[in-house]
Scaffold this motif. Structure first.
Motif, PDB file in Angstrom:
ATOM      1  N   GLU A 138       0.830  -1.209   0.000  1.00 29.55           N
ATOM      2  CA  GLU A 138       0.000   0.000   0.000  1.00 29.55           C
ATOM      3  C   GLU A 138       0.864   1.258   0.000  1.00 29.55           C
ATOM      4  OE1 GLU A 138      -2.317  -0.648   3.461  1.00 29.55           O
ATOM      5  OE2 GLU A 138      -3.603  -2.173   2.552  1.00 29.55           O
ATOM      6  N   LEU A 139       1.935   1.248   0.783  1.00 26.50           N
ATOM      7  CA  LEU A 139       2.809   2.415   0.855  1.00 26.50           C
ATOM      8  C   LEU A 139       3.452   2.688  -0.501  1.00 26.50           C
ATOM      9  CD1 LEU A 139       4.289   4.630   2.412  1.00 26.50           C
ATOM     10  CD2 LEU A 139       5.986   2.923   3.085  1.00 26.50           C
ATOM     11  N   ALA A 140       3.972   1.656  -1.141  1.00 26.74           N
ATOM     12  CA  ALA A 140       4.602   1.838  -2.448  1.00 26.74           C
ATOM     13  C   ALA A 140       3.608   2.356  -3.473  1.00 26.74           C
ATOM     14  CB  ALA A 140       5.204   0.520  -2.928  1.00 26.74           C
ATOM     15  N   ALA A 141       2.410   1.785  -3.489  1.00 20.79           N
ATOM     16  CA  ALA A 141       1.392   2.216  -4.454  1.00 20.79           C
ATOM     17  C   ALA A 141       1.020   3.676  -4.239  1.00 20.79           C
ATOM     18  CB  ALA A 141       0.158   1.321  -4.342  1.00 20.79           C
ATOM     19  N   ARG A 142       0.775   4.040  -3.007  1.00 20.19           N
ATOM     20  CA  ARG A 142       0.350   5.419  -2.734  1.00 20.19           C
ATOM     21  C   ARG A 142       1.497   6.410  -2.968  1.00 20.19           C
ATOM     22  NH1 ARG A 142      -4.647   5.491  -0.921  1.00 20.19           N
ATOM     23  NH2 ARG A 142      -5.545   3.591  -0.015  1.00 20.19           N
ATOM     24  N   ALA A 143       2.719   5.964  -2.749  1.00 24.79           N
ATOM     25  CA  ALA A 143       3.855   6.829  -3.050  1.00 24.79           C
ATOM     26  C   ALA A 143       3.939   7.148  -4.535  1.00 24.79           C
ATOM     27  CB  ALA A 143       5.154   6.172  -2.587  1.00 24.79           C
ATOM     28  N   LEU A 144       3.399   6.261  -5.361  1.00 22.67           N
ATOM     29  CA  LEU A 144       3.396   6.468  -6.811  1.00 22.67           C
ATOM     30  C   LEU A 144       2.040   6.954  -7.310  1.00 22.67           C
ATOM     31  CD1 LEU A 144       5.557   3.410  -7.936  1.00 22.67           C
ATOM     32  CD2 LEU A 144       6.256   5.739  -7.376  1.00 22.67           C
ATOM     33  N   ARG A 145       1.242   7.500  -6.388  1.00 24.29           N
ATOM     34  CA  ARG A 145      -0.027   8.149  -6.710  1.00 24.29           C
ATOM     35  C   ARG A 145      -1.059   7.192  -7.312  1.00 24.29           C
ATOM     36  NH1 ARG A 145       0.207  11.814 -10.596  1.00 24.29           N
ATOM     37  NH2 ARG A 145       1.996  10.796 -11.536  1.00 24.29           N
ATOM     38  N   THR A 146      -1.041   5.961  -6.815  1.00 20.82           N
ATOM     39  CA  THR A 146      -2.044   5.013  -7.275  1.00 20.82           C
ATOM     40  C   THR A 146      -2.466   4.155  -6.086  1.00 20.82           C
ATOM     41  OG1 THR A 146      -2.551   3.374  -8.973  1.00 20.82           O
ATOM     42  CG2 THR A 146      -0.328   3.289  -8.010  1.00 20.82           C
ATOM     43  N   THR A 147      -3.172   3.066  -6.340  1.00 20.26           N
ATOM     44  CA  THR A 147      -3.612   2.163  -5.295  1.00 20.26           C
ATOM     45  C   THR A 147      -3.214   0.741  -5.681  1.00 20.26           C
ATOM     46  OG1 THR A 147      -5.775   1.922  -6.366  1.00 20.26           O
ATOM     47  CG2 THR A 147      -5.572   3.609  -4.643  1.00 20.26           C
ATOM     48  N   PRO A 148      -3.151  -0.178  -4.713  1.00 29.42           N
ATOM     49  CA  PRO A 148      -2.710  -1.545  -5.032  1.00 29.42           C
ATOM     50  C   PRO A 148      -3.507  -2.219  -6.147  1.00 29.42           C
ATOM     51  CG  PRO A 148      -2.678  -1.218  -2.669  1.00 29.42           C
ATOM     52  CD  PRO A 148      -3.318   0.012  -3.256  1.00 29.42           C
ATOM     53  N   GLU A 149      -4.789  -1.935  -6.236  1.00 32.60           N
ATOM     54  CA  GLU A 149      -5.603  -2.606  -7.251  1.00 32.60           C
ATOM     55  C   GLU A 149      -5.170  -2.264  -8.670  1.00 32.60           C
ATOM     56  OE1 GLU A 149      -9.693  -0.902  -7.830  1.00 32.60           O
ATOM     57  OE2 GLU A 149      -9.112   0.262  -6.063  1.00 32.60           O
ATOM     58  N   HIS A 150      -4.426  -1.174  -8.838  1.00 37.17           N
ATOM     59  CA  HIS A 150      -3.939  -0.785 -10.158  1.00 37.17           C
ATOM     60  C   HIS A 150      -2.466  -1.146 -10.353  1.00 37.17           C
ATOM     61  CE1 HIS A 150      -7.660   1.268 -11.047  1.00 37.17           C
ATOM     62  NE2 HIS A 150      -7.573   1.936  -9.912  1.00 37.17           N
ATOM     63  N   CYS A 151      -1.968  -2.036  -9.494  1.00 34.64           N
ATOM     64  CA  CYS A 151      -0.565  -2.443  -9.575  1.00 34.64           C
ATOM     65  C   CYS A 151      -0.430  -3.945  -9.792  1.00 34.64           C
ATOM     66  CB  CYS A 151       0.170  -2.089  -8.272  1.00 34.64           C
ATOM     67  SG  CYS A 151       0.182  -0.331  -7.871  1.00 34.64           S
ATOM     68  N   TRP A 152       0.651  -4.328 -10.419  1.00 33.97           N
ATOM     69  CA  TRP A 152       1.076  -5.718 -10.414  1.00 33.97           C
ATOM     70  C   TRP A 152       2.147  -5.845  -9.353  1.00 33.97           C
ATOM     71  CZ3 TRP A 152       2.218  -6.969 -16.300  1.00 33.97           C
ATOM     72  CH2 TRP A 152       1.000  -6.899 -17.028  1.00 33.97           C
ATOM     73  N   TYR A 153       1.988  -6.841  -8.493  1.00 33.00           N
ATOM     74  CA  TYR A 153       3.016  -7.092  -7.494  1.00 33.00           C
ATOM     75  C   TYR A 153       3.719  -8.397  -7.846  1.00 33.00           C
ATOM     76  CZ  TYR A 153       5.606  -8.232  -3.388  1.00 33.00           C
ATOM     77  OH  TYR A 153       6.638  -8.573  -2.561  1.00 33.00           O
ATOM     78  N   VAL A 154       5.047  -8.365  -7.882  1.00 29.83           N
ATOM     79  CA  VAL A 154       5.844  -9.527  -8.290  1.00 29.83           C
ATOM     80  C   VAL A 154       6.792  -9.905  -7.157  1.00 29.83           C
ATOM     81  CG1 VAL A 154       7.364 -10.492 -10.044  1.00 29.83           C
ATOM     82  CG2 VAL A 154       5.782  -8.639 -10.653  1.00 29.83           C
ATOM     83  N   GLY A 155       6.665 -11.133  -6.672  1.00 26.41           N
ATOM     84  CA  GLY A 155       7.540 -11.629  -5.613  1.00 26.41           C
ATOM     85  C   GLY A 155       8.045 -13.022  -5.929  1.00 26.41           C
ATOM     86  N   ASP A 156       8.634 -13.676  -4.930  1.00 25.00           N
ATOM     87  CA  ASP A 156       9.150 -15.032  -5.163  1.00 25.00           C
ATOM     88  C   ASP A 156       8.753 -16.020  -4.074  1.00 25.00           C
ATOM     89  OD1 ASP A 156      10.985 -13.705  -3.318  1.00 25.00           O
ATOM     90  OD2 ASP A 156      12.292 -15.439  -3.597  1.00 25.00           O
ATOM     91  N   THR A 157       8.008 -15.565  -3.031  1.00 27.94           N
ATOM     92  CA  THR A 157       7.615 -16.471  -1.955  1.00 27.94           C
ATOM     93  C   THR A 157       6.104 -16.483  -1.786  1.00 27.94           C
ATOM     94  OG1 THR A 157       7.806 -14.726  -0.276  1.00 27.94           O
ATOM     95  CG2 THR A 157       9.763 -16.089  -0.693  1.00 27.94           C
TER      96      THR A 157
END
Length: 567
Positions: free
Chosen positions: A201-220
């Motif tokens: 949430e912090l990363a998304a809002r820092a980029l002026r968007t919300t998590p629902e408009h982001c792709w999150y990529v991890g490995d675990t």
């Protein structure tokens, strides 16, 4: 889970997830390890680290061999790994601070004095640990993915659990990748860790968007997939790495897409349809005789600013940091010019001065000095700087929160350029030769920057312990600052010598814990007329007021050298 190159081939994927994977995200949020880079254990890394810790303890007067410390570090690593796995089970886990890691995980079998030495340099130790134990290599497709995102106008962020965000930032810079990320969010810098949804949430809002408009990529599964689902990320993607198929416990959440490496994301991003605009919500002390003490000196405690180093204003470094701040804000979608950044920094400095005055006023109690807090990086950048940038919209405070620790390192150098005072190297060498351990006890917004200055000046190897107010959370005149340094050196306060340049902070803090000899040196931040005006009965009057650091060396040698017998 199904490995796939296209969302259209994912059986069982919800229509919402398929739509998200077909729609170009407003931002691409990437984990560090396992996504952007992969790690490999460096042979002999822990043995090298044990030697480093042994040398650090030795400078503080604690003799430990690397062989003794190796099992201590091994036990700490195992305990820390168990803690991380247990934290992955929690709903909103918090992150350990560096001092806790080195005092309670790595240092817990050691005596208190040794634990305090490690705690005082915990941030530096953790960075060294990260760089010593593992090698890092950029994963296939990452550079192409970042270039593609840039070409398509998709902002990219790092969202990573890390016990040394500073090490990760340095590694990205060394690989030439740091400029590709509009914001970097590390758990040790923001105080929470995945699967806490607040990281995403912090990363998304820092980029002026919300998590629902982001792709999150991890490995675990246990950290990344769970975090992505809890945060409501538009799509959750896994790239396989060491830990993907070995979760510490069963996990029911599944990703929308599993790829062998980040290369598979390139085509997916290219083929995605552009998102809609709605994806971005908006006596005379001078004449006091230097008399030999009847007992040896137990420790030498030195302030940094005004004592070890003096500073001069430099508009060049101030402007350089303003350019960096403006560029960082602009890259995240908050257009800022250099002149605006300069004005913000000037106003923030005034606000910080008021904050410090208020903290010290509140810490004064009738019978002495009480709790005096130090501003931390998030408070400074979010609460003091944030209001000055609120015209950019609410997202700017999230960006400042994520970048606070990295920004503070640069900010610490904006006020002035430090120069080591004449006589300081000789003093530190004299202390070493006499077997007197040395600690730096400094009020500062960035202990990390102070350490860097000491290293650059070649003085770090002569300092046994470090106590910096931003890392301790307390600032002089709070007695905890000096008490912590004495504990780290296992030193008797009554036989210690404290050297500062400010009566109301240095003398007050030292006297409150019973330091036997308090010295103020001229040429620091306190004017001579203020020092000369101290009355004989003033509790802030030092035992010695000396003209320069060479006089401190004379004092120290007189205390550790037996005077010649009378003829």
């Amino acid at each position: 889970m199904t490995i796939a190159a296209s969302p259209d081939t994912l059986p069982g994927t919800s229509p919402e997830a398929l739509a998200a994977l077909r729609t170009r995200p407003a931002a691409l949020l990437l984990d560090f390890g396992g996504v952007v880079l992969t790690t490999s254990k460096r042979p002999g890394g822990l043995e090298t680290m044990a030697e480093h810790v042994a040398a650090m303890l030795d400078r503080a007067g604690h003799r430990r061999s690397a062989a003794e410390l190796l099992p201590v570090l091994q036990g700490g690593r195992k305990a820390l790994e168990d803690w991380k796995n247990a934290s992955s089970r929690r709903l909103e886990p918090t992150e350990l601070d560096h001092r806790t890691i080195w005092r309670e995980f790595y240092g817990s079998p050691l005596p208190r004095a040794e634990r305090e030495v490690l705690a005082g340099s915990a941030g530096q130790l953790q960075e060294t640990m990260t760089r010593t134990l593992t090698d890092h290599a950029v994963r296939p497709g990452v550079r192409e993915l970042l270039a593609t995102a840039r070409r398509l106008g998709v902002l990219v962020a790092i969202v990573s659990n890390a016990h040394s965000g500073r090490a990760h930032r340095a590694i990205l810079a060394e690989q030439g990748l740091d400029a590709a990320f509009a914001v970097q969010v590390y758990s040790d810098e923001v105080g929470i860790r995945k699967p806490h949804p607040g990281m995403i949430e912090l990363a998304a809002r820092a980029l002026r968007t919300t998590p629902e408009h982001c792709w999150y990529v991890g490995d675990t599964l246990d950290r990344d997939v769970v975090a992505g689902r809890r945060a409501g990320a538009g799509a959750v993607v896994l790239t396989r790495d060491h830990h993907t198929d070995r979760p510490p416990f069963p996990v029911s959440e599944e990703p929308d897409l599993v790829l062998q490496d980040p290369q598979g994301l390139v085509d997916l991003l290219v083929e995605s349809r552009p998102s809609t605009p709605s994806a971005r919500p908006s006596a005379s002390p001078a004449s006091a005789p230097l008399v030999p003490a009847p007992v040896p000196v137990s420790a030498l405690l030195l302030d940094h600013g005004g004592v070890i180093a003096v500073s001069r204003p430099d508009d060049g470094v101030r402007r350089t940091f303003a350019v960096r701040l403006a560029a960082g804000l602009s890259s995240a979608g908050y257009p800022t010019g250099t002149e605006e950044a300069l004005e913000v920094l000037d106003r923030a400095r005034v606000a910080h001065r008021s904050w410090k005055d208020h903290a010290e006023e509140q810490g004064s109690v009738p019978d002495g000095v009480g709790f005096v807090p130090e501003v931390d990086a998030p408070t400074f950048w979010v609460e003091l700087v944030g209001p000055l940038l609120d015209h950019h919209g609410p997202g700017v405070r999230h960006w400042l929160r994520a970048e606070a620790h990295a920004l503070m390192v640069g900010y610490a150098s904006t006020k002035s350029v430090p120069t080591v005072r004449p006589g300081v190297p000789d003093l530190l060498l004299a202390a070493r030769d006499a077997g007197v351990p040395v600690a730096v006890v400094s009020n500062t917004v960035c202990g990390r920057a102070v350490r860097s200055e000491l290293i650059e000046a070649g003085l770090d190897e002569l300092v046994g312990a470090h106590v910096y107010s931003d890392e301790l959370g307390r600032r002089k005149p709070d007695p905890v600052t000096v008490r912590t340094a004495l504990a780290a050196l296992d030193a008797d306060a009554s036989r210690a010598v404290f050297v500062g340049d400010k009566p109301h902070r240095d003398v007050a803090a030292a006297r409150s814990v019973g330091v036997g000899t308090v010295v103020l040196v001229r040429g620091g931040s306190t004017a001579d007329e203020v020092l000369d005006a101290l009355e004989a009965d003033d509790p802030l009057r030092p035992d010695h007021l000396v003209p320069d650091m060479s006089a401190v060396t004379v004092l120290l040698r007189s205390r550790v050298t037996r005077p010649p017998a009378a003829l």
